[in-house]
Design an enzyme around this catalytic site. Structure first.
Site, PDB file in Angstrom:
ATOM      1  CD1 TRP A  98      -0.461   1.575   3.121  1.00 22.40           C
ATOM      2  CD2 TRP A  98       0.188  -0.530   3.466  1.00 22.40           C
ATOM      3  NE1 TRP A  98       0.126   1.504   4.359  1.00 22.40           N
ATOM      4  CE2 TRP A  98       0.529   0.225   4.600  1.00 22.40           C
ATOM      5  CE3 TRP A  98       0.494  -1.881   3.455  1.00 22.40           C
ATOM      6  CZ2 TRP A  98       1.151  -0.320   5.703  1.00 22.40           C
ATOM      7  CZ3 TRP A  98       1.124  -2.428   4.556  1.00 22.40           C
ATOM      8  CH2 TRP A  98       1.439  -1.657   5.658  1.00 22.40           C
ATOM      9  CG  ASP A 117       2.843  -5.800   5.579  1.00 23.11           C
ATOM     10  OD1 ASP A 117       3.153  -4.685   6.041  1.00 23.11           O
ATOM     11  OD2 ASP A 117       1.678  -6.228   5.552  1.00 23.11           O
TER      12      ASP A 117
END
Length: 172
Positions: A98, A117
């Site tokens: 994102w 991540d």
């Protein structure tokens, strides 16, 4: 002058014997279609590629108040054995991400930040940070930073999040 007339007449007759009107139309069509596709070809827009924007860094990257973390949600990789740009050893960076736009207080410019991540090892458990500056109501779940973005990786286990500067944001 008669020499030039004979030369051109002979060449015109040779061309007429070896070609047809359909061949001429075919060649003319190929030139028109080929000429129309020239703008579609890739072109170097600049003489030399622009150097990537590297922001001036100031502050503590292990703090949740660090300017890059304006849209982060998770454990900071800086506290988990990695950095804000890289994953800790034994983990892999997620393939999906994102993004957020954060203002660097040092130069006053906005930068596009990619939040990736790191996946593969159990949760880090330190430096939990959740900042949602300029967050909007959630209409689509795939636009949220609350999702486990490790779903596109080999391991679905979330460890921590990085904050990588992608480039300079265009101000409108």
């Amino acid at each position: 002058m008669k020499f030039l007339d004979r030369l051109f007449e002979k060449s015109a007759r040779n061309v007429a014997q070896r070609s047809s009107r359909r061949g001429l139309l075919k060649g003319l069509g190929a030139v028109l279609v080929g000429g129309a596709s020239v703008p579609l070809l890739p072109v170097a827009r600049a003489a030399a590629p622009a150097a990537p924007e590297h922001p001036v860094e100031e502050g503590d990257p292990a703090s949740c108040d660090y300017w890059r973390y304006c849209a982060v949600d998770g454990f900071l990789c800086q506290c988990c054995g990695g950095t804000y740009n890289s994953c800790p050893p034994g983990t892999e960076m997620s393939t999906i991400t994102w993004v957020g736009t954060c203002r660097n207080p040092v130069d006053g410019r906005n930068y596009v930040i990619s939040y990736n991540d790191c996946c593969g090892v159990g949760q880090c458990g330190t430096c939990l940070c959740q900042r949602d500056e300029r967050d909007r109501p959630l209409y689509r779940s795939d636009k949220s930073n609350d999702i486990n973005w490790c779903l596109g990786s080999k391991s679905y286990v979330y460890n921590c999040s990085t904050a990588i500067v992608v480039g300079l944001a265009f101000d409108q």
